[in-house]
Scaffold this active site. Structure first.
Site, PDB file in Angstrom:
ATOM      1  N   ARG A 122       9.332  -0.203  22.213  1.00 36.72           N
ATOM      2  CA  ARG A 122       9.448  -1.668  22.241  1.00 36.72           C
ATOM      3  C   ARG A 122       9.247  -2.235  20.844  1.00 36.72           C
ATOM      4  NH1 ARG A 122       6.081  -4.012  26.694  1.00 36.72           N
ATOM      5  NH2 ARG A 122       8.069  -4.169  27.789  1.00 36.72           N
TER       6      ARG A 122
ATOM      7  N   GLU B 152       7.786   3.486   8.987  1.00 37.28           N
ATOM      8  CA  GLU B 152       8.178   4.586   8.106  1.00 37.28           C
ATOM      9  C   GLU B 152       9.521   5.192   8.496  1.00 37.28           C
ATOM     10  OE1 GLU B 152       4.701   7.137   8.118  1.00 37.28           O
ATOM     11  OE2 GLU B 152       3.701   5.841   6.673  1.00 37.28           O
TER      12      GLU B 152
ATOM     13  N   LYS C  63      11.805  -9.601  13.995  1.00 32.66           N
ATOM     14  CA  LYS C  63      11.948 -10.108  12.620  1.00 32.66           C
ATOM     15  C   LYS C  63      11.115  -9.275  11.650  1.00 32.66           C
ATOM     16  CE  LYS C  63      12.534 -14.562  11.660  1.00 32.66           C
ATOM     17  NZ  LYS C  63      12.339 -16.000  11.310  1.00 32.66           N
ATOM     18  N   THR C  64       9.842  -9.085  11.955  1.00 32.45           N
ATOM     19  CA  THR C  64       8.999  -8.316  11.025  1.00 32.45           C
ATOM     20  C   THR C  64       9.340  -6.827  11.077  1.00 32.45           C
ATOM     21  OG1 THR C  64       7.240  -8.248  12.693  1.00 32.45           O
ATOM     22  CG2 THR C  64       7.087  -9.962  11.025  1.00 32.45           C
TER      23      THR C  64
ATOM     24  N   GLY D  37       0.826  -1.197   0.000  1.00 29.92           N
ATOM     25  CA  GLY D  37       0.000   0.000   0.000  1.00 29.92           C
ATOM     26  C   GLY D  37       0.866   1.255   0.000  1.00 29.92           C
TER      27      GLY D  37
ATOM     28  N   GLY E 156      -0.097   1.945  12.948  1.00 24.18           N
ATOM     29  CA  GLY E 156      -0.858   0.706  13.031  1.00 24.18           C
ATOM     30  C   GLY E 156      -0.359  -0.279  14.063  1.00 24.18           C
TER      31      GLY E 156
ATOM     32  N   LYS F 144       6.338   1.990  19.618  1.00 27.60           N
ATOM     33  CA  LYS F 144       6.049   3.125  18.746  1.00 27.60           C
ATOM     34  C   LYS F 144       6.073   2.622  17.307  1.00 27.60           C
ATOM     35  CE  LYS F 144       9.128   5.852  20.883  1.00 27.60           C
ATOM     36  NZ  LYS F 144       9.861   7.001  21.516  1.00 27.60           N
TER      37      LYS F 144
END
Lengths: 735, 203
Positions: free
Chosen positions: A618, A695, A623-624, A244, A514, A691
């Site tokens: 935190r 981006e 990994k992601t 997106g 998100g 947080k």
């Protein structure tokens, strides 16, 4: 749950599941091709027909006539939708231009018709028979040419206001060392891999949409407004989204046209925007012209800092907020920022990954590099001299947490920054001039109201439902981890269902809000479910420890599943925020380090190493989160080196409107990337103490690359992207 | 079409710009779609399809066989999301018409492995997080499997130092050979790690 006091100890702090580098729980589906995206729901509605979009061939003007006869007669055609056929349509509040044009055309490739046919091939062939005559009017397409007509952005959003603190003009005038430079960033495209796509099906008044949208509730609201129907009659499902980056924040033409096509054809209709149509039909990141002035003492203390930005958009649109970070990133008593917006008749400008900060830092962080050189200071030392723990405009307002200095310190050590040569053009390896570059990363942490529903069944399976989306960010996984941690179960015991407007409204995916906000919403629902479980088991919820699939209190230990023996338990809640984001500035920080090699003969730049050190609260899943950062660094590399929508300034459109013409980084452009997350928990942000991070990684990286190129070659390019043609005439002697 | 027809057609194409204006207002009516039958195997299963001859292999897979694991990113051979293996070789399935694949053996992402029985490359992509949104992923994985085979077979690439000698599974080779598969999420660094992992285990 209202979050209005700093978080104290809570079950998340155990970090048995949260904070662990778990594989994505939707990973197996994605790698086997069984995760289904918007255009792929063959089994949900019978008799699906295909829509093909016709885009306007002019940038501005009117449709003089539109002939549909030939297209209507073409084999397989079921219906054709144009503005005339569609009747009255409103505009959703988040759209600038209308999603279906006619007779007025507002931008090139604005949708003017949808042809619906039995097959994709028939729809495409018939679409080529739609014959449109236009009456074009003169448009404005050249930002540079009309820059001085820019006006202060309208609206009551205070973030668009001019800012002035102290006496900027006086302080700049009298500064011992000064920089006054202009920088430009081009229009850029999200270019996500999955085209905007929708399957629409009507059942009487009720409309069901399988689509690809980051913000499900916004989509429902804007669709209802556009069609003039009740929100209750619309259901959106967006379980998997093929990228997106801000381009799918808003309702786009695929959704509206699929719905109108389905209504006209009286059948379910699916529409995917054709790739060559996407770039001009949808939104893009607007180009900017930026002027930065920095004044400092000889020792390197900033006394004056000013940042102005010019950008364009369609009438009624907004500016690229490229000056935002300059209000907060560095100290300095005298400061100003201003944005000016010009009206352009190019396609609609809007948010793309880190709107504002991404292009803003591309300029600011070159300016800081230039200023450091004027001061004969190391670029890191100059930044550290002007670090601040408080909002520079309001010194009584501290940052909730700011480890920018630590990011630079850790990064410099890991990267081997001390090997950098201050004098450009002095490091060589074979045919390449080698340069090191650095830049700060900065992006605000935004908190958003977010809801979720959590239920427990008699098998001990926990199901989470929220309209939150996973756009590749890892939402499925971190939401699963949050519920597993809160209820003391293994991650595989948690089922996560996302992206359905029938579920509680979440923060959605945007603005890097998100991850923190959506998991905080799940946390709130889990707190309620824990209370319900404790009550059912006759345990004091204050004492209950949820662990290993059991609920323990004192000497008692009962299986969690037993609480649902007589039927599932369900709890729903929403996290809402007080004013902690006003009393404290919440931001995320990082430092980018880049090594480039620039070929002495061809001036081709190759990135050899990239490192980002991030301090972002935190890290819910290292990994992601790391993938988010390297992905953003990759997009930043594109912005620095190749990405540019070429504007046809006569006809008013982006010329390179496909993936062959709009160049994005490929495998061969990107080296191994390193990311370090500093250990940080921010109790001001949410009970998760996390947080945003999605981006942060794109913020500053472009400037770090630009600065590395300068360090390699001694050529300072201030107009992105830094392609070899801008370097080659100025390269040092190849011999 | 014989050679003479081809030349005539080429001549017609050259004359096209001047004809566009004249043709306006009288679009050439088009007839019913030309249909043809084609048989090929997909993931081991035989299929016989009656298709509009304009149907690409990609759309035959996605729309007719409902194998939606293969993705349409651009439909123009620019992005690699539709990569499948045809007779063991990777191709962009959007650039081949279905009817051109008579008798072929097609392997799609669904044929490599399943959720309960992942192919080693699929498992390595999960372990190394070699994807984010997942949309380019089936194409990346099909390409990755083929690339390791190409290196093993000694097929050189632009970055191969020796065109005739044995090829090494170096990061430079993997990056070069994978560059037709775009990942906008930017998982490249992880994809190369996943491929290196699999190549190492293959020995």
């Amino acid at each position: 749950m209202k979050f209005d006091k700093p978080a104290t100890d809570n079950p998340i702090d155990r970090l048995q599941v949260v904070g662990q580098p778990r594989d994505r729980i939707d990973g197996a589906r994605k790698v086997t091709g069984t995760a289904r995206y918007a255009y792929e729901h063959h089994d949900v509605a019978a008799n699906q027909a295909y829509g093909y979009v016709v885009g306007a061939g002019i940038a501005k003007g009117r449709i003089a006539s539109i002939k549909l006869d030939a297209a209507r007669k073409a084999p397989g055609v079921l219906a054709i939708v144009t503005a005339k056929e569609a009747g009255k349509l409103n505009k959703g509040k988040r759209n600038t231009a209308r999603l279906l044009a006619g007779p007025e055309i507002e931008h090139y490739h604005q949708a003017v018709a949808l042809v619906v046919a039995e097959s994709f091939e028939q729809a495409r062939a018939a679409a080529s028979l739609v014959e449109i005559a236009y009456a074009p009017t003169k448009g404005t397409f050249d930002l540079k040419k009309v820059k001085d007509s820019g006006k202060k952005p309208e609206g009551d959003d205070p973030s668009l206001d001019d800012t002035n603190v102290g006496d900027f003009p006086g302080a700049f005038e009298s500064a011992q060392v000064k920089l006054d430079q202009s920088y430009t960033t081009p229009d850029e495209s999200h270019a996500m891999m999955e085209p905007h796509a929708t399957l629409a099906a009507w059942e009487g008044e009720r409309l069901t949409l399988w689509t690809s949208n980051q913000m499900v509730a916004w989509g429902v609201a804007d669709m209802a407004a556009t069609l003039g129907i009740s929100k209750d009659n619309i259901r959106i499902m967006s379980p998997f989204i093929g990228g997106g980056f801000g381009g799918k924040l808003f309702l786009r033409s695929d959704v509206l046209l699929a719905a109108l096509g389905a209504r006209a054809a009286k059948r379910p209709v699916k529409v995917a925007l054709q790739r060559p149509l996407m770039i001009n039909n949808t939104t893009h990141r607007p180009a900017t012209i930026q002027r930065i002035r920095i004044g400092a003492t000889r020792e390197g203390k900033i006394t004056a800092i000013g940042h102005e930005s010019w950008s364009g958009d369609l009438p009624g649109g907004g500016p690229e907020v490229a000056v935002q970070q300059t209000r907060l990133l560095y100290a300095g008593a005298n400061r100003m920022t201003a944005m000016r917006l010009v009206e352009l008749d190019l396609p609609e400008g809007n948010a793309m990954r880190a709107p504002g900060e991404a292009p803003g830092l591309m300029a600011l962080e070159i300016a800081m590099d230039e200023m450091a050189e004027k001061l004969s200071l190391d670029p890191i030392a100059f930044r550290m001299l002007n670090d601040t723990q408080v909002d520079p405009e309001k010194p009584e307002r501290p940052f909730s947490m700011r480890q920018l200095g630590e990011c630079f310190r850790v990064g410099a050590e890991r990267f081997g920054w001390s090997r950098r040569q201050a004098r450009p053009g002095t490091m060589r390896d074979g045919h390449g001039l080698i340069g090191f570059g650095v830049a700060a990363a900065f992006r605000n942490n935004i908190v958003m109201k977010s809801g979720a529903r959590v239920s427990l069944d008699s098998q001990g399976i926990v199901t989470v439902e929220t309209d939150m989306t996973d756009i590749g960010t890892g939402s499925y996984t971190i939401i699963g981890q949050t519920a597993a941690e809160m209820l003391g179960v293994d991650l595989y015991k948690v089922v996560v269902r996302l992206g359905d407007s029938a579920f509680p409204v979440s923060a959605g995916s945007g603005g890097q809000w998100g991850g923190n906000s959506a998991t905080a919403g799940v946390y709130a629902a889990c707190v309620k479910l824990r209370e319900a479980v404790a009550q059912k088991l006759g345990i004091n919820s204050g004492e209950a420890v949820f662990e290993g699939g059991d609920v323990k209190a004192g000497n008692r230990s009962l299986p969690l599943a037993s609480a649902a023996a007589s039927g599932p338990l369900t709890a729903e809640d929403t996290i809402e925020y007080g004013d902690l984001d006003e009393t404290h500035q919440q931001s995320t920080f990082g430092a980018h380090f880049v090594e480039v090699s620039v070929d002495t003969a061809t001036a081709e730049t190759r990135i050899r190493r990239m490192l980002a050190v991030c301090a972002a609260g935190r890290i819910l899943n290292p990994k992601t989160a790391r993938s988010q950062v390297i992905g953003a660094m990759t997009m930043g590399a594109g912005a620095a080196l190749m990405e540019e929508l070429a504007v046809d300034k006569r006809r008013g459109f982006f010329v390179n409107h496909d993936l062959a013409g709009y160049e994005v980084p490929v495998h061969a452009d990107i080296p191994h990337q390193d990311v370090i997350f500093l250990d940080e928990t921010d109790p001001m942000s949410s009970p998760m103490k996390a947080k945003g991070v999605g981006e942060l990684g794109i913020c500053g990286v472009g400037a770090a690359i630009a600065n590395a190129i300068y360090n390699a070659t001694g050529v300072r390019v201030r107009d992105y992207p830094i392609t070899l043609d801008k370097l080659i005439r100025h390269m040092p002697d190849a011999a | 079409m014989n050679r003479r027809d081809l030349i005539a057609a080429a001549g017609a194409c050259a004359a096209l710009p001047s004809m566009v204006g004249a043709a306006r207002g009288q679009p050439v009516p088009i007839g019913e779609p030309v249909r043809a039958s084609v048989s090929f195997r997909v993931n081991g299963a035989g299929h016989h399809l009656e298709l509009d001859t304009r149907t690409t292999l990609l759309d035959a897979l996605r729309e007719h066989l409902k194998l939606t694991g293969t993705k349409k990113g651009c439909d123009h051979g620019q992005c690699g999301a539709c990569t499948v293996l045809v007779d063991g070789q990777r191709i962009n399935s959007c650039l081949t018409l279905a009817v051109m694949n008579q008798g072929s053996e097609v392997t799609t992402i669904e044929g490599l492995g399943s959720v309960d029985n992942l192919h080693p490359m699929q498992a390595a992509f999960v372990k190394h997080d070699g994807f984010q949104c997942g949309y380019c992923t089936p194409g990346q994985i099909c390409s990755a499997v083929a690339v390791l085979d190409e290196i093993k077979a000694g097929i050189p690439s632009h970055v191969s130092a020796d065109l005739e000698g044995a090829m090494a599974v170096s990061e430079a080779e993997l990056r070069e050979r994978m560059s037709g598969n775009i990942c906008r999420c930017g998982a490249y660094s992880n994809i190369v790690e996943a491929m290196t992992d699999v190549a190492g285990r293959q020995g």
